[in-house]
Design a protein around this motif. Structure first.
Motif, short mmCIF file in Angstrom:
data_model
loop_
_atom_site.label_atom_id
_atom_site.label_comp_id
_atom_site.label_asym_id
_atom_site.label_seq_id
_atom_site.Cartn_x
_atom_site.Cartn_y
_atom_site.Cartn_z
N THR A 26 5.93 2.02 61.49
CA THR A 26 6.05 3.10 60.51
C THR A 26 6.71 4.33 61.13
OG1 THR A 26 4.06 2.34 59.35
CG2 THR A 26 4.77 4.60 58.93
N GLN A 27 6.32 4.63 62.35
CA GLN A 27 6.91 5.77 63.06
C GLN A 27 8.42 5.58 63.21
OE1 GLN A 27 5.86 5.92 67.22
NE2 GLN A 27 6.28 8.11 67.38
N ALA A 28 8.84 4.39 63.61
CA ALA A 28 10.27 4.12 63.79
C ALA A 28 11.00 4.19 62.45
CB ALA A 28 10.47 2.74 64.42
N ALA A 29 10.39 3.64 61.41
CA ALA A 29 11.03 3.65 60.09
C ALA A 29 11.17 5.08 59.56
CB ALA A 29 10.21 2.81 59.11
N LEU A 30 10.15 5.90 59.75
CA LEU A 30 10.22 7.28 59.28
C LEU A 30 11.26 8.07 60.07
CD1 LEU A 30 6.48 8.26 58.71
CD2 LEU A 30 8.18 7.51 57.05
N THR A 31 11.33 7.82 61.37
CA THR A 31 12.33 8.51 62.20
C THR A 31 13.74 8.16 61.72
OG1 THR A 31 10.85 8.49 64.12
CG2 THR A 31 13.19 8.81 64.54
N ASP A 32 13.97 6.87 61.44
CA ASP A 32 15.29 6.46 60.94
C ASP A 32 15.57 7.07 59.57
OD1 ASP A 32 15.74 4.98 63.20
OD2 ASP A 32 15.13 3.06 62.32
N GLN A 33 14.57 7.04 58.69
CA GLN A 33 14.77 7.57 57.34
C GLN A 33 15.13 9.05 57.38
OE1 GLN A 33 13.42 6.43 53.35
NE2 GLN A 33 15.44 6.97 54.03
N LEU A 34 14.44 9.79 58.24
CA LEU A 34 14.70 11.23 58.35
C LEU A 34 16.06 11.52 58.96
CD1 LEU A 34 11.14 12.33 59.45
CD2 LEU A 34 12.34 13.23 57.45
N ASP A 36 18.67 9.37 59.41
CA ASP A 36 19.80 8.70 58.78
C ASP A 36 20.08 9.19 57.36
OD1 ASP A 36 20.25 7.19 61.01
OD2 ASP A 36 19.22 5.41 60.28
N TYR A 37 19.03 9.65 56.69
CA TYR A 37 19.25 10.00 55.29
C TYR A 37 18.75 11.40 54.90
CZ TYR A 37 19.19 10.04 50.22
OH TYR A 37 19.39 10.40 48.92
N VAL A 38 17.46 11.64 55.06
CA VAL A 38 16.87 12.86 54.50
C VAL A 38 17.53 14.12 55.03
CG1 VAL A 38 14.76 14.22 54.29
CG2 VAL A 38 14.66 11.73 54.04
N ARG A 99 32.12 11.88 59.12
CA ARG A 99 32.23 12.09 60.55
C ARG A 99 30.93 11.61 61.22
NH1 ARG A 99 33.65 18.21 61.66
NH2 ARG A 99 31.56 18.30 60.74
N PRO A 100 31.00 11.29 62.50
CA PRO A 100 29.82 10.72 63.18
C PRO A 100 28.57 11.58 63.11
CG PRO A 100 31.78 10.39 64.51
CD PRO A 100 32.19 11.26 63.35
N ASP A 101 28.70 12.91 63.02
CA ASP A 101 27.51 13.75 63.04
C ASP A 101 26.96 14.02 61.64
OD1 ASP A 101 29.67 15.24 62.24
OD2 ASP A 101 29.07 17.07 63.30
N ARG A 102 27.46 13.28 60.65
CA ARG A 102 26.96 13.48 59.29
C ARG A 102 26.21 12.24 58.82
NH1 ARG A 102 31.25 17.30 55.98
NH2 ARG A 102 31.12 19.06 57.41
N ILE A 103 26.80 11.48 57.90
CA ILE A 103 26.12 10.29 57.37
C ILE A 103 25.91 9.28 58.50
CG2 ILE A 103 26.23 8.45 55.66
CD1 ILE A 103 26.05 11.23 54.46
#
Length: 555
Positions: A26-34, A36-38, A99-103
Motif C-alpha cells: 500500500t505504501q508503494a502504491a500510494l507513493t506511485d499514485q502521488l 505519478d498522478y496526484v 517533459r520528463p519532470d511532468r507527467i
C-alpha cells in the motif's frame, strides 16, 4: 499533498510484523499514485487529458489505439507478451506537457521504437486533437511481472481509464480487480468490448453491463467494437471506432467537460490516498509495539549489566587473584599499617629509603586493578549482547531483523579496546583526584613515602571494597587514607571515584545499546512519523473538500 507524499514515502516499516507486507504494498502504491498522478496533475490542471488504454492480453489494445488515432503509432505482436514499451500519443502542440519532470516523472523518455519496458515512448500526431493524449499500456494480466507492474503504474496515472476487453476475456478476474479499484477511487472509466461477433454482441454486452452496474460502474460509458478485418494499414474500419473517437474528441474540445473528468478522477485519487494513508499509519501500531518491546528488553539487560558492574566494583569481588596478590605484596604483612602508626620521622626514614621499590609495586597493583575491571566489563558486555540477541530472535520480527546481521550475539569488535582505554582514563582521573586533594599534603611523610600512585592504589582498593563487610584486605589502605586526608574527605573521594567509574561504564555500554537500537526506529520516532502522516492526511482531506466546494460554487 506533497507532505503526504513525503510522509508516506519515508514511512519506516522495517519490522516483520503481521500485515506488514500488505502495508508495504500500500505504501508503494500510494507513493506511485502521488508522484505519478496526484502531484503532477495538481500543479498542471490544464494539461491534456491523459487516456490510458489498458486491458487483458489479446484484447486488441494496440490495434484499437492505432485506429482511434487514425495511423500506426504503436505496434502489436504475435508473441506474448505483446505491448512492452508504453507509447504515449499526443498532438505536436502538446509536446511540452510531457517533459520528463511532468507527467510520469520517473519514467525515462524515448522517441525510438523498441521494447524497453522502462521507457515511455513519445509519439506525436496531428490526427489526435490538442488537449488529449492516449497511452497504450502493457497487459494487466501479462505473463511478465515487469509488464504487470508497469501497467498498474500507468493506469494509476490516468485521468481516464479506457479498459479494453473481448467477448472471450470480459469475465476474467484480473481486469475486474482493476475496475473494482477504479470504482473505489471514483476514477473516470470507459469500457470497450472489442473483437465481438455480431451474433454475440447483444448477450455479451448485456452481461458485461450488468457486471459493471454491480461493481459500481453503472455511469461508465460502454462501447462495442464489432469483430472485423483490418485495412492495409492495420487499422479497424473507421465506422467501428467512430463512437469512441467522437466521444474522446468531444472531451478534448470541451474544456469544461475535460476538467470535469480530471477533477472527478483527481478528487477520487486524493480521497483514496487519504483513506489508505490512514491504513498505513495504523500499520505502524504493530511496529511501535514491537519496537517498544525490543527497546525495553535491551535497556533491561543493559541496566542489569551496569548494576552488576557497579556492585562488583564495590563489594570486594575484584580483590581476589592477581589484584589481591599485588596489593598484599605492596602493603606487606601488616607493614603498611604499622608504618602509618609510627612517628613521622621513622616513616620518612623507612619509606624514603625504599621509595623506588615501593612505587614500582604500586604500578603493579594499578595494572592488576585495570586488568580486573577490564575483564569484568568484557564479561558483562559479551553476556548482555548474547541476552539481547536471544530475546530479540525469540520473535519473528527479531529473527528477520538480525538474520542479515553478523556479530550481534557478541560485544562489538572494538569493545575490548574501548574498554581498556576507558579504564585507563578512569585510573588517571583517580590519580588526578589524589593530586588535587593532596595538594597541601604533598610534603608530609606519608605522602612522600607512597606518592600519588601509592595513595591512588589505596584509594582504588578501598573503593573496590567499600560495601564489603568487615575490615578485609582493604583495611590498611583505608587507614593510610584516613591518616592523610581525614575520614570525611576519604568517604567523599571514594564516592567520587566510584561515581566516575559508573558514569564512564554507562557511556561505554551506551554505545553497545545504540548498536542494537540503530537496527530499528525508536518508538518515539515511529509515533512522530505516524502522527505526521495522519495530520498531513487530514489536511489533504480538508483541502479536498474545500476545493470541491469551490468547484461546485463556480460551476
Amino acid at each position: 499533498m506533497s507532505s503526504v507524499l513525503l510522509n508516506v514515502r519515508d514511512l519506516p516499516l522495517r519490522l516483520d510484523t503481521p500485515g506488514v507486507d500488505e502495508a508495504r504494498r500500500t505504501q508503494a502504491a500510494l507513493t506511485d499514485q502521488l508522484s505519478d498522478y496526484v502531484l503532477p496533475r495538481l500543479v498542471q490542471l490544464d494539461a491534456p487529458l491523459l487516456v490510458v488504454v489498458g486491458g487483458s492480453t489479446g484484447a486488441g489494445k494496440s490495434t484499437l489505439v492505432n485506429s482511434l488515432v487514425g495511423e500506426q503509432v504503436t505496434e502489436s505482436g504475435v508473441l506474448r507478451p505483446t505491448t512492452r514499451s508504453p507509447v504515449l500519443v499526443h498532438h505536436p502542440d502538446d509536446a511540452e506537457w510531457f517533459r520528463p519532470d511532468r507527467i510520469l516523472p520517473d519514467l525515462p523518455r524515448t522517441f525510438a521504437v523498441g521494447n524497453d519496458s522502462y521507457a515511455l515512448r513519445l509519439a506525436s500526431s496531428t490526427k489526435i486533437p490538442p488537449g488529449l493524449a492516449i497511452l497504450d499500456a502493457p497487459d494487466v494480466d501479462s505473463i511478465d511481472q515487469g509488464n504487470r507492474d508497469l501497467a498498474a503504474q500507468l493506469l494509476a496515472a490516468a485521468d481516464l481509464w479506457l479498459f479494453v476487453t473481448s467477448a472471450a476475456r470480459y469475465a476474467d478476474q484480473v481486469p475486474w480487480d482493476y475496475l473494482r479499484q477504479a470504482a473505489e477511487r471514483s476514477t473516470s472509466v470507459a469500457v470497450v468490448l472489442d473483437r465481438t461477433s455480431d451474433e454475440a454482441v447483444s448477450e455479451v454486452r448485456g452481461h458485461l453491463a450488468r457486471m459493471m452496474t454491480s461493481r459500481g460502474l453503472s455511469d461508465s460509458p460502454l462501447f462495442t467494437v464489432s469483430e472485423s478485418g483490418l485495412d492495409a494499414e492495420g487499422l479497424l474500419p473507421p465506422d467501428t471506432v467512430a463512437p469512441i473517437v467522437g466521444w474522446l474528441h468531444d472531451l478534448a474540445a470541451d474544456p469544461k467537460a475535460r476538467q470535469m473528468v480530471v477533477r472527478r478522477t483527481l478528487d477520487g485519487a486524493v480521497r483514496h490516498v487519504v483513506m489508505r494513508a490512514h491504513d498505513v499509519a495504523d500499520a505502524l501500531d504493530a511496529q511501535i509495539e514491537v519496537a517498544e518491546s525490543f527497546y525495553r528488553e535491551a535497556e533491561t539487560v543493559q541496566r542489569k549489566a551496569l548494576d552488576e558492574i557497579s556492585t562488583r566494583t564495590s563489594d570486594g569481588t575484584l580483590l581476589r587473584g592477581e589484584v589481591l596478590a599485588s596489593w598484599q605484596e605492596f602493603v606487606g604483612t601488616g607493614e603498611l599499617l604499622k608504618s602509618v602508626e609510627e612517628k613521622v620521622s621513622r616513616i620518612r626514614d623507612r619509606f624514603v629509603d625504599g621509595m623506588t621499590g615501593k612505587r614500582t609495586r604500586a604500578a603493579e597493583v594499578l595494572e592488576a586493578i585495570e586488568t580486573g575491571i577490564h575483564m569484568l566489563l568484557v564479561e558483562h558486555a559479551e553476556s548482555a549482547a548474547e541476552q539481547i540477541s536471544r530475546a530479540w530472535t525469540s520473535t519473528r520480527p527479531g529473527r528477520h531483523l538480525l538474520d542479515s546481521q553478523r556479530g550481534f550475539d557478541r560485544a562489538s569488535q572494538d569493545f575490548r579496546v574501548r574498554a581498556e582505554r576507558m579504564v585507563h582514563d578512569w585510573r588517571q582521573s583517580v590519580l588526578d583526584l589524589v593530586r588535587v586533594e593532596g595538594a597541601d599534603k604533598r610534603m608530609t611523610a606519608r605522602f612522600l613515602a607512597f606518592g600519588v600512585n601509592g595513595i591512588g592504589v589505596a584509594l582504588m582498593v578501598t573503593m573496590l571494597a567499600r560495601t564489603s563487610d568487615g575490615p578485609g584486605a582493604a583495611a590498611p589502605g583505608r587507614k593510610l587514607l584516613d591518616a592523610i586526608f581525614g575520614e570525611a574527605a576519604v568517604d567523599d573521594m571514594i564516592e567520587r571515584a566510584h561515581a566516575d567509574l559508573d558514569s564512564r561504564v554507562a557511556a561505554l555500554f551506551e554505545a553497545e545499546l545504540t548498536r542494537f537500537n540503530a537496527l530499528l526506529d525508536s518508538p518515539e520516532t515511529l509515533k512522530t512519523v505516524q502522527a505526521g502522516l495522519r495530520e498531513s492526511a487530514r489536511r489533504a482531506e480538508y483541502a479536498r473538500h474545500a476545493d470541491f466546494l469551490d468547484t461546485e460554487t463556480t460551476s
